[in-house]
Structures are given as C-alpha cells and as structure tokens.
Design a protein around this motif. Structure first.
Motif, PDB file in Angstrom:
ATOM      1  N   MET A  77       0.442  -1.510  -0.275  1.00  8.47           N
ATOM      2  CA  MET A  77       0.267  -0.214  -0.107  1.00  8.47           C
ATOM      3  C   MET A  77       0.404   0.921   0.365  1.00  8.47           C
ATOM      4  SD  MET A  77      -3.282  -0.276   0.477  1.00  8.47           S
ATOM      5  CE  MET A  77      -4.891  -1.500   0.533  1.00  8.47           C
ATOM      6  N   VAL A  78       0.500   2.478  -0.527  1.00  6.82           N
ATOM      7  CA  VAL A  78       1.330   3.488  -0.880  1.00  6.82           C
ATOM      8  C   VAL A  78       0.442   4.150  -0.131  1.00  6.82           C
ATOM      9  CG1 VAL A  78       2.453   5.480  -2.353  1.00  6.82           C
ATOM     10  CG2 VAL A  78       2.279   3.100  -2.770  1.00  6.82           C
ATOM     11  N   THR A  79       0.678   5.099   1.183  1.00  8.74           N
ATOM     12  CA  THR A  79       0.040   6.756   1.757  1.00  8.74           C
ATOM     13  C   THR A  79       0.418   7.153   2.390  1.00  8.74           C
ATOM     14  OG1 THR A  79       0.327   5.482   4.082  1.00  8.74           O
ATOM     15  CG2 THR A  79      -1.024   3.634   3.062  1.00  8.74           C
ATOM     16  N   ALA A  80      -0.884   8.336   1.959  1.00 13.17           N
ATOM     17  CA  ALA A  80      -0.131   9.647   2.186  1.00 13.17           C
ATOM     18  C   ALA A  80       0.938   9.216   4.243  1.00 13.17           C
ATOM     19  CB  ALA A  80      -0.872  10.919   2.572  1.00 13.17           C
ATOM     20  N   ARG A  81       1.341  10.470   4.900  1.00 15.36           N
ATOM     21  CA  ARG A  81       2.140  10.279   6.160  1.00 15.36           C
ATOM     22  C   ARG A  81      -0.009  10.523   6.914  1.00 15.36           C
ATOM     23  NH1 ARG A  81       7.240  10.406   6.598  1.00 15.36           N
ATOM     24  NH2 ARG A  81       8.371  11.368   5.262  1.00 15.36           N
ATOM     25  N   SER A  82      -0.431  10.935   6.635  1.00 16.21           N
ATOM     26  CA  SER A  82      -2.294  11.799   7.201  1.00 16.21           C
ATOM     27  C   SER A  82      -2.872   9.966   7.503  1.00 16.21           C
ATOM     28  CB  SER A  82      -2.446  12.522   6.937  1.00 16.21           C
ATOM     29  OG  SER A  82      -2.605  11.904   5.677  1.00 16.21           O
ATOM     30  N   GLN A  83      -2.739   8.839   6.823  1.00 16.55           N
ATOM     31  CA  GLN A  83      -3.622   7.697   6.060  1.00 16.55           C
ATOM     32  C   GLN A  83      -3.322   6.402   7.436  1.00 16.55           C
ATOM     33  OE1 GLN A  83      -2.423   7.720   2.271  1.00 16.55           O
ATOM     34  NE2 GLN A  83      -5.434   8.088   1.989  1.00 16.55           N
ATOM     35  N   MET A  84      -3.009   6.953   8.269  1.00 16.55           N
ATOM     36  CA  MET A  84      -2.504   5.699   9.675  1.00 16.55           C
ATOM     37  C   MET A  84      -3.773   5.009   9.626  1.00 16.55           C
ATOM     38  SD  MET A  84      -0.466   4.173  11.648  1.00 16.55           S
ATOM     39  CE  MET A  84       1.039   5.227  11.386  1.00 16.55           C
ATOM     40  N   TYR A  85      -4.587   5.324  10.216  1.00 15.07           N
ATOM     41  CA  TYR A  85      -6.304   4.282   9.858  1.00 15.07           C
ATOM     42  C   TYR A  85      -6.522   3.467   8.537  1.00 15.07           C
ATOM     43  CZ  TYR A  85      -7.617   6.640  14.086  1.00 15.07           C
ATOM     44  OH  TYR A  85      -7.131   7.299  15.240  1.00 15.07           O
ATOM     45  N   ASP A  86      -5.996   4.392   7.555  1.00 12.41           N
ATOM     46  CA  ASP A  86      -6.245   3.595   6.799  1.00 12.41           C
ATOM     47  C   ASP A  86      -5.157   2.186   6.093  1.00 12.41           C
ATOM     48  OD1 ASP A  86      -8.533   4.584   5.573  1.00 12.41           O
ATOM     49  OD2 ASP A  86      -7.235   6.336   4.224  1.00 12.41           O
ATOM     50  N   LYS A  87      -4.376   3.157   6.763  1.00  7.12           N
ATOM     51  CA  LYS A  87      -2.656   1.711   6.954  1.00  7.12           C
ATOM     52  C   LYS A  87      -3.293   0.728   7.026  1.00  7.12           C
ATOM     53  CE  LYS A  87       0.664   4.749   7.307  1.00  7.12           C
ATOM     54  NZ  LYS A  87       1.869   5.354   7.822  1.00  7.12           N
ATOM     55  N   LEU A  88      -3.884   0.706   8.511  1.00  4.78           N
ATOM     56  CA  LEU A  88      -4.290  -0.345   9.210  1.00  4.78           C
ATOM     57  C   LEU A  88      -5.666  -1.023   8.429  1.00  4.78           C
ATOM     58  CD1 LEU A  88      -4.765   1.377  13.117  1.00  4.78           C
ATOM     59  CD2 LEU A  88      -2.832  -0.179  12.136  1.00  4.78           C
ATOM     60  N   GLY A  90      -5.888  -1.144   5.537  1.00  7.54           N
ATOM     61  CA  GLY A  90      -5.251  -2.085   3.907  1.00  7.54           C
ATOM     62  C   GLY A  90      -4.792  -3.233   4.657  1.00  7.54           C
ATOM     63  N   PHE A  91      -4.364  -3.417   5.624  1.00  5.87           N
ATOM     64  CA  PHE A  91      -3.875  -4.622   6.650  1.00  5.87           C
ATOM     65  C   PHE A  91      -4.285  -5.451   6.646  1.00  5.87           C
ATOM     66  CE2 PHE A  91       0.513  -2.157   7.321  1.00  5.87           C
ATOM     67  CZ  PHE A  91       1.309  -3.183   7.247  1.00  5.87           C
ATOM     68  N   GLU A  92      -4.823  -5.262   7.063  1.00  6.67           N
ATOM     69  CA  GLU A  92      -6.921  -6.049   7.809  1.00  6.67           C
ATOM     70  C   GLU A  92      -7.492  -6.592   6.076  1.00  6.67           C
ATOM     71  OE1 GLU A  92      -9.306  -3.896   9.704  1.00  6.67           O
ATOM     72  OE2 GLU A  92      -8.424  -3.332  11.379  1.00  6.67           O
ATOM     73  N   THR A  93      -7.477  -6.033   5.002  1.00  8.62           N
ATOM     74  CA  THR A  93      -8.182  -6.344   4.242  1.00  8.62           C
ATOM     75  C   THR A  93      -7.490  -6.932   3.102  1.00  8.62           C
ATOM     76  OG1 THR A  93      -7.351  -4.343   2.787  1.00  8.62           O
ATOM     77  CG2 THR A  93      -9.951  -4.692   3.729  1.00  8.62           C
ATOM     78  N   GLY A  94      -6.031  -6.861   3.412  1.00  8.98           N
ATOM     79  CA  GLY A  94      -4.634  -8.579   2.912  1.00  8.98           C
ATOM     80  C   GLY A  94      -3.336  -7.810   2.203  1.00  8.98           C
ATOM     81  N   ALA A  95      -3.330  -6.647   3.014  1.00  4.33           N
ATOM     82  CA  ALA A  95      -2.007  -5.689   2.014  1.00  4.33           C
ATOM     83  C   ALA A  95      -0.737  -6.069   2.575  1.00  4.33           C
ATOM     84  CB  ALA A  95      -2.051  -4.293   2.024  1.00  4.33           C
ATOM     85  N   ASP A  96       0.374  -6.299   2.195  1.00  2.12           N
ATOM     86  CA  ASP A  96       1.219  -7.275   3.001  1.00  2.12           C
ATOM     87  C   ASP A  96       2.978  -6.100   3.229  1.00  2.12           C
ATOM     88  OD1 ASP A  96       1.205  -9.913   1.489  1.00  2.12           O
ATOM     89  OD2 ASP A  96       0.465  -8.797   0.896  1.00  2.12           O
ATOM     90  N   ASP A  97       2.365  -5.360   3.371  1.00  6.50           N
ATOM     91  CA  ASP A  97       3.340  -4.292   3.463  1.00  6.50           C
ATOM     92  C   ASP A  97       2.666  -2.643   2.911  1.00  6.50           C
ATOM     93  OD1 ASP A  97       5.142  -2.695   4.746  1.00  6.50           O
ATOM     94  OD2 ASP A  97       7.120  -3.336   3.681  1.00  6.50           O
ATOM     95  N   TYR A  98       3.433  -1.811   3.581  1.00  9.78           N
ATOM     96  CA  TYR A  98       2.579  -0.697   3.259  1.00  9.78           C
ATOM     97  C   TYR A  98       4.550   0.772   3.319  1.00  9.78           C
ATOM     98  CZ  TYR A  98       3.531   2.398   7.804  1.00  9.78           C
ATOM     99  OH  TYR A  98       3.977   2.514   9.071  1.00  9.78           O
ATOM    100  N   ILE A  99       4.154   1.450   2.308  1.00  8.36           N
ATOM    101  CA  ILE A  99       5.635   2.410   2.258  1.00  8.36           C
ATOM    102  C   ILE A  99       3.958   3.866   2.229  1.00  8.36           C
ATOM    103  CG2 ILE A  99       5.665   2.495  -0.968  1.00  8.36           C
ATOM    104  CD1 ILE A  99       8.938   2.838   0.562  1.00  8.36           C
ATOM    105  N   THR A 100       5.031   5.036   2.786  1.00  3.38           N
ATOM    106  CA  THR A 100       4.701   6.446   2.735  1.00  3.38           C
ATOM    107  C   THR A 100       5.553   7.310   1.734  1.00  3.38           C
ATOM    108  OG1 THR A 100       4.147   6.082   5.231  1.00  3.38           O
ATOM    109  CG2 THR A 100       4.175   7.751   4.552  1.00  3.38           C
ATOM    110  N   LYS A 101       4.222   8.565   0.965  1.00  3.96           N
ATOM    111  CA  LYS A 101       4.809   9.218   0.804  1.00  3.96           C
ATOM    112  C   LYS A 101       5.596   9.898   0.949  1.00  3.96           C
ATOM    113  CE  LYS A 101       1.479   8.775  -3.161  1.00  3.96           C
ATOM    114  NZ  LYS A 101       0.186   9.093  -4.278  1.00  3.96           N
ATOM    115  N   PRO A 102       6.595  10.773   0.915  1.00  2.12           N
ATOM    116  CA  PRO A 102       7.287  10.269  -0.195  1.00  2.12           C
ATOM    117  C   PRO A 102       8.381   8.994   0.515  1.00  2.12           C
ATOM    118  CG  PRO A 102       8.399  12.655   0.890  1.00  2.12           C
ATOM    119  CD  PRO A 102       7.273  12.020   1.828  1.00  2.12           C
TER     120      PRO A 102
END
Length: 219
Positions: A77-88, A90-102
């Motif tokens: 998942m590629v996220t913005a710094r402000s998207q902490m809840y979306d990251k969580l 994302g993991f619940e829906t099956g994402a394996d990792d995330y990285i924050t822009k930039p």
C-alpha cells in the motif's frame, strides 16, 4: 519480476515505472482502480504497488476484491503520512506492507524484493545453484569464480527459474513475469533468451533443463 503500479498521479507513477525498469523489473501501470483491478485479474504479477486514493475503485476496496477472489499477489500500500487508519484497514484487507509518500526508491525496492522472496519457492537471500551465483542488481552471474554479464531479460529469466526451483515453468509464465504486458505471447522470445543464456552459462544444458511440451526447469 513483474510489477503492477496502480497510481492516479502520473507525475509519480511514470518516473517510478521508469526507475523500477532500470532495476530489472517489468512494470505495468494503471491510472485508476477499475483499470488496475482488470490488469491484476488478467495478468500474473509478483507484486502490486497500490495507492489508496484512487478514482473508480479505491485501494482498500480493490485489495478486498483481490483477496476475496483468492488472488495472493503481494500488495504494498502506498499511503500519505496522514493515513494511519487507512494503513491499518489496508492490513486487515490483505495488504502485505505499506510505504509512505514521499518514499526512498532503494527502500521501496528492498520491500518489493523482500515480499517476492517471501512468496517464492526459493526464499534464500543469496540466489545460487551449484557453482553459479546470481547478482541481479548488477545483471551479473558468477560461474566457477568467473563473472559473466547478462542482459536484463536474461537475468529475469534465470532469476525466475531459480526462485521457482524444482517446478516446471511454461514459456507463457516466463513471459508473464519477466516481460510487461506489451509482449506478444506468441513470439519466440523465451526460446531465444534461453538459447543465449545457455551459450553464456550453460552450454551443456546442465543447469536449465527443457521439459518437452511443458517448459523449463532448474531442479
């Protein structure tokens, strides 16, 4: 290895695509969630870089659909710094990792490689076979102490075969994972690259075996 970037910001996606191609990845690109979902269902990818904020279908919903369809392709998942809840989520829906822009390109490549290794039959960091060692980042093979340079696609073929050691790989699968989707699936491309690989590293056909009518194998 073949990647899919699903990102609606072209000024991010296109330079990233080019940079990843320089690092030996075959890369497809989708500009919205609907197109990305179609590409992910149509092609076999080794990793998907999925932006969260997408038109048509957002990243969270897209990941849910893929996992519901039993698609196990690793997702970053590629996220913005402000998207902490979306990251969580994302993991619940099956994402394996995330990285924050930039993000840093070297870090992203390290994360991609880690996920690909984790999902490969051959999970070792140092890819080798008998007296042969692969250095994918340098497009180089060390064979009995001698350095041999390969083309990007030659390296892609041998790396994919080694990552799937012990399994017969059809030519069509090599096309899907080493070349982007623009390649003609009916070409002799794979056979040509196997031939040049053998000339460079395997003239006696002791490393890459041809299984007639089925594909290629490193056992």
């Amino acid at each position: 290895m073949k990647l899919l970037i699903i990102e609606d910001e072209k000024d991010i996606a296109l330079p990233l695509k080019k940079s990843l191609e320089v690092h030996n990845f075959a890369v497809d690109y989708a500009v919205d969630g609907k197109t990305g979902l179609e590409e992910a269902k149509l092609n076999n990818y080794d990793c998907i870089l999925l932006d969260l904020n997408l038109p048509e279908i957002d990243g969270i919903k897209l990941a849910k659909i893929l996992r519901k369809d039993k698609n196990t392709t690793p997702i970053i998942m590629v996220t913005a710094r402000s998207q902490m809840y979306d990251k969580l989520e994302g993991f619940e829906t099956g994402a394996d990792d995330y990285i924050t822009k930039p993000f840093n390109l070297k870090e992203l490549i390290a994360r991609i490689n880690a996920l690909i290794k984790r999902n490969s039959v051959n999970k070792i960091e140092d890819l080798h076979y008998k007296n042969l060692q692969l250095l994918p980042e340098k497009n180089t093979i060390i064979l009995s102490g001698k350095k041999i340079e390969l083309s990007t696609k030659e390296m892609g073929v041998i790396e994919y075969l080694l990552r799937n050691q012990g399994r017969i790989i059809p030519a069509e699968e090599l096309l899907e994972h080493v070349w982007d989707s623009e390649i003609d699936l009916f070409t002799e491309t794979v056979k040509t690259h196997i031939k040049t690989l053998r000339k460079k590293i395997d003239p006696k056909k002791e490393i890459i075996k041809t299984v007639r009518g089925k594909g290629y194998l490193i056992d």
